[in-house]
Design an enzyme around this catalytic site. Structure first.
Site, PDB file in Angstrom:
ATOM      1  N   GLY A  37       0.830  -1.199   0.000  1.00 32.37           N
ATOM      2  CA  GLY A  37       0.000   0.000   0.000  1.00 32.37           C
ATOM      3  C   GLY A  37       0.866   1.250   0.000  1.00 32.37           C
ATOM      4  O   GLY A  37       2.059   1.202   0.297  1.00 32.37           O
ATOM      5  N   CYS A  38       0.245   2.374  -0.309  1.00 34.58           N
ATOM      6  CA  CYS A  38       0.998   3.625  -0.419  1.00 34.58           C
ATOM      7  C   CYS A  38       1.516   4.087   0.947  1.00 34.58           C
ATOM      8  O   CYS A  38       2.711   4.352   1.104  1.00 34.58           O
ATOM      9  CB  CYS A  38       0.135   4.702  -1.077  1.00 34.58           C
TER      10      CYS A  38
END
Lengths: 345, 345, 345, 345
Positions: B150-151
């Site tokens: 994920g970011c």
């Protein structure tokens, strides 16, 4: 106190109206409706009001139980949605200020062509006064129903009116290039108005097709007594509020900038919300206020007049002008509740 | 040439992937799918590509006819939507890089608790390598399926990994305050991400509830060998791209800033995309690039270490890292197609 | 009418003060000074006021001829610049509200260490009341000189005060992560605050070095009776106005969120400008208003309390609070001139 | 490899040039100069380059020691500042691409009237080719000195050229309304381009007075063979990059939109960087690329043609076009180093 109801209080225009009426010392909000947020606390939709108010949105269907409590309703609905409620209110002797676009166009065929819906309250079309006080002040005072002007038309008409009335310009050469903040597109959940689609970009849209074109043309034609066709290009600018309109005109006469300034200053000398200014307008100087700034430039090389106007699309272009109209309709100080400058930066 | 398919090419992450693969000299896009824009020219959805490409979006159902044409698929789908396509691809001996969140969390119960859907491809969960090359480079090289991080987790893990590995910090005191641009919320038409709702404002959201929490905790626990709980607060910032994460940590030892810088520089000395920098990072310096900038500050008064990292959420936080993983999986230069700095201003 | 002078009216804080005093029904502006715009019409510097006012900026040197015309002066000057004018005013029995930072820090050595200038009005340091009405209301009422709090300190102190007073938290673990709009950096022509350097980016700055740290620590220490050291990280966010502060705290006791909410609501139940709200604050809901929104979250897994506050840095963080203090000093309704919500969108 | 020097590498145009030449596979940067940042690492001024480069800014005075190492210099200096360096380079047989405005206007008196400086390199004025490849491709190929077009002129000339050449429009009625991002104003520390002065606002500036007017008129006159006067209104838009120009024209003939589209598509069919598109351009679709998007609308009611063009002011409007010119001057693929679309969102 003027008792008011707001039909469609949760769009951006309706919310701006709520704000202005909330701080207005001579009006009080009796009820508000919302299609999407019925039965919700208004301060749960717009949390800036938390602690200030306790209004709850009602369904439009329930207006019938409340209509007797108010002197005037403001309708801030999508086009084609205000016919029933407007008819109902007028029959109950409640005045109407329609912020939507259903009563602006006087010619039914034109309305139906541009808006693609059947007009179902034609009998009130002629009665509805086009609510630009700088043109129709006296008629507004005695009207039961006011059609509040669109945001772009307000900025254009105030820019053009004196030049047209004084017959300074070639009426076949009117070009208007307008730029609007994103709030003009409303609060609907569309991809086109997402932050990531609007920020860091500018575009024109609806070139020669925007629904404000017939409205502007109707009023310009009324002013000049001739049928006028314009070129109108709206743009979407990465800011929340504001409209800047630049009008390009061919001068009919050899007249200098100073003289045109004199004419404009004279026309607007008693207007509480129009400033004729020597510098070029910026929307931030009118943001959040009911002011329209207007500036003029003559280009001698091409014999042209360039008029630039700036307004806040949600205030002078919608809710503020509606309040100004209410003040006129109820015989109180026209600027009541609207006497504040833009808050910057 | 590595032949690729993109499943879900019209979201922001999928589009970023398309961009990077389009300019990649050793990959070619064989097909792209879109749920909302099936059968449309991709350059009609994203007009920046007009004249550059002629790809048409296909339905996900039609991938079965195309799967044999590719070496790898990238899945960029909402959580819970990638199970079938991932299973299908792997069975056809096509590698998978999942940009979504379905294969990151190794514990099924944790996944199902945070994501509220049943996991329907559990047999591949263990096989799926968590695709942070700075941790799992060798495993990624030989994997068939990579779960792209994920970011937020990318920005946090790169910031924390050396400190944890070197046992510099109290593992019970990890606090992460992250700020993201609006593109992190995706391209869905929601009121919350409209320009007029995001611009000129900042807010925290999902405090202690964000789905990236179990992902960060899982990886931190893996690194440290102990179960770690963190405090994590994401924010929405009025910009399109970028994540800035600030980690607040209690130092275990009396160790100075210079020494910690040495440790970090040593850990990342061979990393093509991590810069340990003396100045405070700004997201604009990594915007549009696959770089992660990391800076350190020791506050002696409180015995604390503050680590700040900046990435582009759509590149190192999604599509860029996915390409980096692809490069590793196919044995080509890890930085292939990603060797460019941020374009500013 | 309270007669006021503004020293330094053309910075952003001074201008906000001008705005609020202009619309204040019980105050009138007698003179304004400006270093850079002396002898200019104020409405030529800030064109939003065109048509509303006719004030001309005077030189600070000319205040001596005007001082007898006012009851109070507001000083909005860079640090180190207010000593002479403050002394002069007090000697003339004119009250002073200093929006700058020269009278906030009570310890001269601390002031001189952080601000790098010699303090030249030490005899008034102790007399100057720290102007956070929620802490010092009674003292403010009877004071001659008020040191108006900094913008970050206002947001932090309102967030932390009840938790500290009730001894809920570990005083050695206070971490504050604050985010500010660009107007906090003032109106000076610096490259760092150009549109093209700030837009589409976020950065932390002055980590553990910001001048508001000793101010926050002084007041927290006063509240708790112990010396407190904090970690404080300010950020620059691409918006004009607003501060969001997130405080990370370790709970001393096993106390649940609901109970802490009760405590906070009780502390602030009579405060006109503090709202303890269940949802997460957004700066847009307080923008342009004197409101501070506060929200609480307990993270049971880590035994932590997270407090989030939002203010407008120029209003509750500067000019609005200054007006609130003026109202108190002159015995009129504390909320006079400040009773309006944020205007959105 | 083409060896290049950049004179004035730390302004926004110079930096964009650095970016494009850095990623260019057939050019290498031999030296860069900076007035304000001499002797500094370039990656300390623009931290996005950290880890990518090790260039150090030199003084312009030291170019004399380096001039023999390069084939071409790019000058990106304020007007009036490039005369000496250009003369020196040409005498040393080094080619010159001037991104500034000193060699665009062929008539010395016109230059001196609009730019208020004396022209001190008149002997090269005629030799300098106006570097719009779509007009002067062949001349550019064989030139020693190219005057790279201004940003506004590029957007306007590409929009107008085919219509003028085909004699479709009334040459006395050309009106151009252009909107630019703030980077067009450069990186100087001015109050007018501060974030808080530009954000959330739009303004027109330099109406009928902008220095790009004589440049546009000169080129339009060259194209048409008649002296042409235009009306030109530039605007400042709250975005970093991009120019949108809307041209309002009176049609000479009764010709429909489809036919004009055919003409435009034919004119630009072989151009690598001009796209004639059916939809209305948005600057985000060309941001960061060397593309110019052009769209056409005929308004039959008024007999008008509206042409809309979009470019990135720093790429096709400055550095990208300069690289395109370099490619032409050195006989390599014209699109070398420029073959990438805009990165969105």
């Amino acid at each position: 106190m003027i008792k008011v109801g707001i039909i469609g209080a949760t769009g951006y225009a309706g919310q701006s109206l709520f704000y202005l009426l909330h701080i207005h010392s001579k009006a009080c909000i009796e009820f508000i409706t919302s299609h999407n947020y019925a039965d919700m606390d208004y301060s749960d939709v717009y949390k800036n009001y938390k602690g200030f108010i306790s209004d709850v949105c009602i369904k439009e269907d329930d207006v019938k139980y409340k209509i007797n409590s108010v002197d005037v309703i403001f309708t801030a609905l999508p086009h084609g949605k205000s016919f029933d409620i407007v008819k109902f209110a007028l029959e109950k002797n409640v005045k109407v200020i329609d912020i939507g676009s259903d009563f602006r166009i006087k010619d039914v065929l034109t309305y139906e062509k541009w808006y693609k819906v059947k007009h179902e309250a034609q009998k009130y079309l002629n009665e509805a006064i086009y609510g630009l006080p700088e043109i129709n002040r006296e008629k507004i005072k005695s009207s039961r129903i006011v059609a509040n002007p669109g945001c772009y038309p307000t900025s254009c008409l105030l820019a053009l009116m004196p030049a047209l009335k004084e017959d300074l310009i070639d009426k076949t050469s009117i070009i208007i290039d307008s730029k609007s903040g994103v709030s003009g597109a409303g609060r609907a959940a569309n991809i086109g108005t997402l932050f990531c689609e609007c920020s860091e970009s500018i575009k024109a849209y609806g070139v020669c097709e925007h629904r404000h074109i017939p409205e502007i043309e109707q009023e310009l034609s009324n002013i000049s007594g001739e049928e006028i066709n314009i070129i109108f290009t709206p743009h979407l600018v990465p800011m929340i509020r504001g409209i800047l309109s630049v009008c390009y005109l061919r001068l009919k006469k050899d007249i200098d900038e100073e003289m045109i300034y004199k004419i404009y200053k004279s026309y607007y000398s008693n207007e509480p919300f129009v400033r004729v200014v020597p510098y070029l307008p910026e929307t931030r100087y009118v943001k959040g206020s009911n002011i329209c700034d207007i500036s003029l430039r003559v280009d001698k090389r091409t014999g042209s007049l360039i008029i630039i106007s700036a307004i806040d699309n949600l205030i002078k272009g919608a809710a503020g002008q509606a309040v100004q109209n209410m003040n006129l309709m109820f015989g109180i100080d026209e600027a009541s509740g609207l006497k504040f400058p833009s808050m910057i930066p």
